[in-house]
Enzyme design. Structure first.
Site, short mmCIF file in Angstrom:
data_model
loop_
_atom_site.label_atom_id
_atom_site.label_comp_id
_atom_site.label_asym_id
_atom_site.label_seq_id
_atom_site.Cartn_x
_atom_site.Cartn_y
_atom_site.Cartn_z
N TYR A 1 -2.30 -0.58 10.56
CA TYR A 1 -2.30 -0.88 9.12
C TYR A 1 -0.98 -0.45 8.48
O TYR A 1 -0.32 -1.23 7.79
CB TYR A 1 -3.48 -0.16 8.45
CG TYR A 1 -3.53 -0.33 6.95
CD1 TYR A 1 -4.08 -1.48 6.39
CD2 TYR A 1 -3.04 0.65 6.10
CE1 TYR A 1 -4.14 -1.64 5.01
CE2 TYR A 1 -3.09 0.50 4.73
CZ TYR A 1 -3.64 -0.64 4.18
OH TYR A 1 -3.68 -0.80 2.83
N SER B 1 0.86 -1.19 0.00
CA SER B 1 0.00 0.00 0.00
C SER B 1 0.89 1.23 0.00
O SER B 1 2.06 1.17 0.40
CB SER B 1 -0.88 -0.01 1.27
OG SER B 1 -1.43 1.26 1.53
#
Length: 273
Positions: free
Chosen positions: A151, A138
């Protein structure tokens, strides 16, 4: 003889779009996901396109289930050529609102799930002197993102895992590639975890993300799928997908400004002290 790819998180979103791209490219598919019904439904669709498709329900957080996945894939196809690590979970909220269980969910899914598949498949790749590992990370694995700490921590770890593996394994004929998209317009919201100062804050965070995902320019799963297949074809070691490039570039040039903007954007009910 067709090449074979293993894709985790393959029942929907990026994983399913990636499976479709590889099927169209003539690959055999080994599909893994926790959701059995969706996994089987995706497999039935893809059997109309791919030479061969095998669906194996797998929770990548469980090393034993992953070993079964890899052993069965090798047994059925003889040789595995590509691993796409994609299964993941999104988690949002103030750092002090997360439980240890939340932390484990993020790290166990987004990092340990990748480690489990790599650990199980790497001896096979080393024995044949070739193979490709694709880790879907990501922009949050390149740019620190406030209010996504578990995350982002898991995705930064995936970045380190990917880059160090590539350094070690490239002389042995194995390519390791990191894929770095921004938020993708997919159904990951179903599994996302939101925490906040109170219930109103939790609801606001969910709505905020829904609004972001409703913007037309937000990338779609197939944008990432195309990047993955292209990376495999051309032995790329890193692909920053679409708008993620602007985030990474801005963080290099104006890190303090970018962090200020993100804190103001995502803090919601959290207070500065």
């Amino acid at each position: 003889m067709a090449s074979t790819v293993i894709i985790t998180g393959a029942s929907q979103g990026i994983g399913k779009a990636t499976a479709l791209r590889f099927a169209q490219g003539g690959y055999n598919l080994v599909l893994a996901s926790r959701n059995v019904d969706r996994l089987n439904a995706a497999a039935q669709e893809l059997k109309l396109i791919a030479p061969r498709v095998t669906a194996i329900p797998t929770d990548t957080r469980d090393a034993d289930q992953v070993k079964t996945l890899i052993d069965r894939a090798i047994s059925e196809y003889g040789s595995i050529d590509v691993l796409v690590n994609n299964a993941g979970v999104y988690i949002s909220g103030p750092a002090d609102s997360f439980t240890l269980e939340d932390w484990h969910t993020a790290i166990d899914t987004n990092l340990w799930g990748y480690i489990h598949t790599i650990h199980a498949l790497l001896p096979h790749f080393l024995s044949k002197g070739s193979g490709t590992i694709v880790n879907v990370s990501s922009s949050g694995g390149k740019v620190p993102i406030p209010y996504l700490v578990p995350y982002s921590a898991s995705k930064f770890a995936v970045t380190g895992l990917t880059q160090s593996l590539q350094s070690e394994l490239s002389p042995k004929g194995i390519t390791v590639c990191g894929i770095y998209p921004n938020l993708i317009k997919s159904d990951f919201m179903e599994r996302a975890i939101f925490r906040g100062k109170d219930e109103e804050d939790v609801i606001a965070r969910r709505k905020q993300l829904e609004q972001v995902l409703s913007v037309p320019v937000v990338e779609k799963p197939d944008d990432v799928a195309k990047a993955i297949l292209d990376a495999v074809k051309h032995k790329k070691t890193e692909v920053i997908v679409g708008s993620a490039g602007a985030s990474v570039f801005s963080n290099r040039l104006f890190p303090d400004l970018l962090q200020w903007v993100m804190r103001r954007t995502f803090k919601n009910s959290d207070k500065d002290y």
